[in-house]
Each structure stands twice: as C-alpha cells, then as structure tokens.
Write a protein that holds these residues in place. Structure first.
Motif, mmCIF file in Angstrom:
data_model
loop_
_atom_site.group_PDB
_atom_site.id
_atom_site.type_symbol
_atom_site.label_atom_id
_atom_site.label_comp_id
_atom_site.label_asym_id
_atom_site.label_seq_id
_atom_site.Cartn_x
_atom_site.Cartn_y
_atom_site.Cartn_z
ATOM 1 N N GLN A 1 0.405 -1.262 0.154
ATOM 2 C CA GLN A 1 0.431 -0.039 0.089
ATOM 3 C C GLN A 1 0.935 1.566 -0.141
ATOM 4 O O GLN A 1 0.635 1.996 -0.285
ATOM 5 C CB GLN A 1 -0.816 -0.334 1.516
ATOM 6 C CG GLN A 1 -1.712 -0.381 1.468
ATOM 7 C CD GLN A 1 -2.743 -1.399 2.424
ATOM 8 O OE1 GLN A 1 -2.537 0.183 3.492
ATOM 9 N NE2 GLN A 1 -3.515 -2.535 2.838
ATOM 10 N N SER A 2 1.756 1.026 0.875
ATOM 11 C CA SER A 2 3.137 2.207 0.560
ATOM 12 C C SER A 2 4.415 2.062 0.847
ATOM 13 O O SER A 2 4.384 1.170 0.921
ATOM 14 C CB SER A 2 2.287 3.515 1.910
ATOM 15 O OG SER A 2 3.501 3.693 2.918
ATOM 16 N N ARG B 1 1.373 4.981 -4.902
ATOM 17 C CA ARG B 1 1.918 4.594 -2.926
ATOM 18 C C ARG B 1 3.349 4.312 -3.091
ATOM 19 O O ARG B 1 3.911 4.449 -1.879
ATOM 20 C CB ARG B 1 2.189 2.478 -3.423
ATOM 21 C CG ARG B 1 0.347 2.197 -4.105
ATOM 22 C CD ARG B 1 0.925 0.798 -4.286
ATOM 23 N NE ARG B 1 1.321 1.079 -5.760
ATOM 24 C CZ ARG B 1 1.786 -0.867 -5.935
ATOM 25 N NH1 ARG B 1 1.127 -1.493 -4.909
ATOM 26 N NH2 ARG B 1 2.345 -0.922 -6.885
#
Lengths: 283, 283
Positions: free
Chosen positions: B100-101, B130
């Motif tokens: 996600q990141s 992201r």
C-alpha cells in the motif's frame, strides 16, 4: 613500473590482475603457456591469454567439478580426467580412497611440467601411484575405451581453439561408450552470461542432452572466470545428481572442503530463471 | 579513440568496461555521479567511481533484494526503502498489489533526477502513487518511525564513505524499532571474496546478528560487482527465510522474473564452506 595481465571476457569487458613477476612463458606445440605471480591471486596459469587457474580461487573449480559427481556415484573406482594437466582435479580425486585408478589424458606435456615446477601445491598428487598420465589426443585415447570408467571429468579449455573437439556430439558419444552402465560424465560448461559464451554453452548442452539420459547443469562463483559465473555439466547414465546424492555417506568421509558442502550440492543445481530458459530452449 | 571505465575491486584487481559515451557527470553535495553508455552492459550508473547498476545486470540485484523477502512475509503492506534512488528496487516492489505504501529515503536528489532522465526503465515506477520520496538523511528519518513497516530494504552503497552510517549497530537498532512485530529487513551485504570486503561483511553481519533474532545471508551472481559474487542480509523478527517461505502463494502471483525463482530462493541460502565459516566466526 606497473605490470598488469588483462583478459578480455568480451571485446568490451576486461579483467585485469596486477602482476609482480612473469615467472614462465613458453609457446608449446599446442598453445601459449604463461605463469604470473600476482599479489591478489597468487600464481596464475594462463593458456593462450585465458586464465586457467589461480592459487587463490582454484579450490572452487576443482572442488565443484570433483565432489559433486563423487557424492552421487555410490562406488567410483576408475576415473578418466581429460585436460587438467595442472593437477588440480587429480588433487581432489586423490583424496578418495575408493578410487583405484585415475587416467589423466593431457595433450600438452609442457603444461604438466610447468605446473609441477611453479604450482606444486596444485600438481602435488600427480605422482600418486593410482595416477597414469597419457600425453595424447583425448579423442583418440577414449575411442579405444569401452565401458571402462565410472567417472569421466572433462576439464578442458573453452570451446574456441584447441579444445573445440571436446564439445562435439562425437566426443560426448565416445565418452558415453567409455563409461560403465552407471557412469557419470562431468564437464566444464562455460559461463552463461556473455552472449558468445552462452551460445557455446547452449550448443554443448544440446549435444549432451541428446547423448545422455540424465543431463543437468550446475553453477559456482569463480571470480577470475568470465562474469565470475561458471557452469558445469552433469551427464549420467543412471544416477540423478540430487535424487541419488548420498549426503550422509559423503559426510562420513570427513573431507574438509573450502567451497563444496552437502547443502550447496543441491543449491548449485537451482539456477536463475534466464539460465533455465536458455537450457530449456535446447532440451 | 578507446574509452574505458575501470573500477578497482582491490588495489590489484581491475574490472573495465568499454564506453561508447559519457552521458552524465556531476559532483553532487554527496558524491560524484556518472552515467556511461557501454556496448556490453548498456547504461551504467557509477557513484564515486563504483558501479551501482548497469542496464544489463540490474535485474539480478533488484530481483534478489526484493522477491526473497516478499516471498517470505505473508502480508507486506508498508515498505521503507533506503538509498536506491535509481528506482530499481521500487520497480520490483511496485509489481505487488498487496503493497500500500513505499517510503523511499534517498539523501541525494541528484541521483534520482539523473536516473529519471538517463535510466527511465529503472526509474519508471518512482511515480507510482504508492511511492513517497524523501530526500533526507535515513538515520534521522527512521529514528522517528516506530513499528511502522513490514519490510525495510537497505539498498545503500558500500560501507566505505557516505553510506558508512548504514552499517552500524545503531542503524540496525533503529531499523528494528521501525519494523512491526513480524517485520523483515534486507540489506546489501557486500562481497565475501576480497579481504577488505569480507571483513566489512563480517562486521556488519555481527551487528545484525546481535540485533535481530533471525539473521541469514544469501547470495547472487552479479557480474559487475566485486568478484561477481554478492551477498544480501536477511534479518527478521519472526519469519525464517526458508521455513516460512510460501512457494505456492508466490507462484500464484504470476510475476515474471529473469533471475529469481522459487527453487533458487532456497538455493541462494546454501553458501560455500569458506563463507559459512566467516559467518560462524562472528555469530
């Protein structure tokens, strides 16, 4: 004065070693032989300008070409070694008491005498009483042998020049015939990284696959060879290099090694994706 | 005219690449940055005269530093990448939808802008939504993070010069704290072959072992790095790199790779005897 030995791994990539002394230089009947003393790799043997071995990293090549098949075949008694006049492979083989006879066929007598003189730690077991040295053409020599060997180790130079004949379908066929019913042939199979080397490796693998029922490739990190990445071919009539590998039996021999281990034995056959693809292309 | 780039792997060993064009040269606030175009390796990025990546072999480094931990940790969502301003690691990470990141901390903005311009295939995923890029000192950045990341990838230069701080016990401690309870840290761990490199690798391994409950070293063949033989450190709070490796789950992702395979995953941890000994000395 700065003295450097340089080897072109491709026309556009060069690997260079600083040289303290140029110890030996001779143009034999077959090739140019040189031995250098270097600060990083100790003594270095080159044939026609290509590094064959260095004192500092020969253990990787000699252990991997020897202990892998020796740990798979249950009872090696008779061995044929082709090339390898430097004595490094014989040095590793001679550690096995089970071996009764080692025939070494080297075309160039000058390689053997230079290594005896300048690389005695490598050549130290050439005088083992089980070793018989033949200065002969390997094709002619092997053609006369039928079902005689448990293991053949092809420790030739690369398939460009004098050793080209050791990478042909005919050659692999006569090796097959010279092996007993459960024999193994291991050869140096070059490097898969640079295109020219990779193509030669594919050609040779294709020929071995068409000759032997079992044919696998395994790898080692050898700093002074092209791309630092070298391959060996494991060709066999009966034994599989991993399924028939007897880890416990080998450990009981208590052979001290610097590169080979029983864990690494299997790992050496787990190849990068790009190399798996190259091999599958010709299988 | 012949133009060659040479890197000294030791004072007595030199690796040289023929150069077609010197595309970029800048002394940034931190280091000398150069990009060359070469016939054998494509574009080559060097920092302070050391090869960081080449178009031809970056896949080996970037795949091995990324896919090994990604195939072990069951659910990576938040990743921190240190160094790696060239974008190669981010390119591999961005292929995972579960992530996600990605925080990328690179001290040298000039590396990122040069790679965006001259190595767009490497830097292509730096604009993924992201990815958050921080031009900052990594120690300062990580010290403020607690239990935030599933995976930290330390893609620094070698522990001599500007990246020395990324190989200290303090640094591994703050990485440990920035990881969640089941986090993994992977770092480039140098080469074990030449003495100077090997000693640095041992020092760094010793510090990681004293910080993380699980610490293993794995290997890859990288032609343009010292001795063609490179190591990575796998340090982990909970997951074992082989016992917890989920082969089937990774295969279901259908990620096409050129080096990494699920077989090679385990094989990469099976090390030569001399390296096992070096690691045991400091464990």
């Amino acid at each position: 004065m700065e003295l450097w030995f340089s080897e072109f791994h491709t026309p556009d990539v060069k690997h260079s070693l600083r040289v303290d002394r140029h110890l030996y230089s001779k143009k034999s009947d077959y090739q140019q032989i040189d031995i250098y003393d270097t600060p990083e790799f100790g003594k270095v043997l080159t044939l026609d300008g290509n590094v064959m071995l260095t004192e500092r990293d020969e253990f990787i090549y000699d252990e991997m070409i020897t202990h892998v098949p020796m740990a798979v075949h249950p009872n090696v008694q008779d061995v044929l070694v082709i090339g390898a006049g430097d004595g490094g492979v014989v040095k590793e083989l001679a550690r096995y008491e089970c071996i009764q006879s080692i025939d070494l066929v080297e075309m160039d007598e000058d390689v053997v005498s230079a290594c005896r003189q300048y690389l005695p730690e490598n050549a130290c077991r050439l005088d083992d009483k089980r070793v018989h040295i033949y200065f002969d053409n390997a094709l002619r020599f092997i053609r006369r042998r039928k079902a005689q060997y448990d293991l053949i180790i092809v420790d030739s130079t690369d398939p460009f020049g004098p050793s080209e004949g050791y990478f042909t379908r005919e050659f692999y066929g006569i090796c097959y015939n010279a092996l007993k019913d459960d024999g193994i042939m291991v050869n140096q199979q070059g490097s898969p990284f640079y295109r020219h080397d990779a193509q030669a490796m594919q050609r040779s693998h294709k020929r071995i696959v068409s000759t032997f029922p079992i044919s696998r490739v395994y790898q080692a990190h050898i700093p002074t060879y092209a791309a630092g990445y070298w391959l060996f071919g494991f060709a066999s009539k009966k034994y599989h290099p991993i399924d028939d590998f007897d880890r416990e039996k080998w450990l009981k021999l208590h052979l001290k090694t610097k590169y080979y281990t029983v864990r690494l034995h299997a790992g050496a056959f787990f190849l990068p994706a790009f190399l798996e693809e190259m091999l599958e292309e010709v299988e």
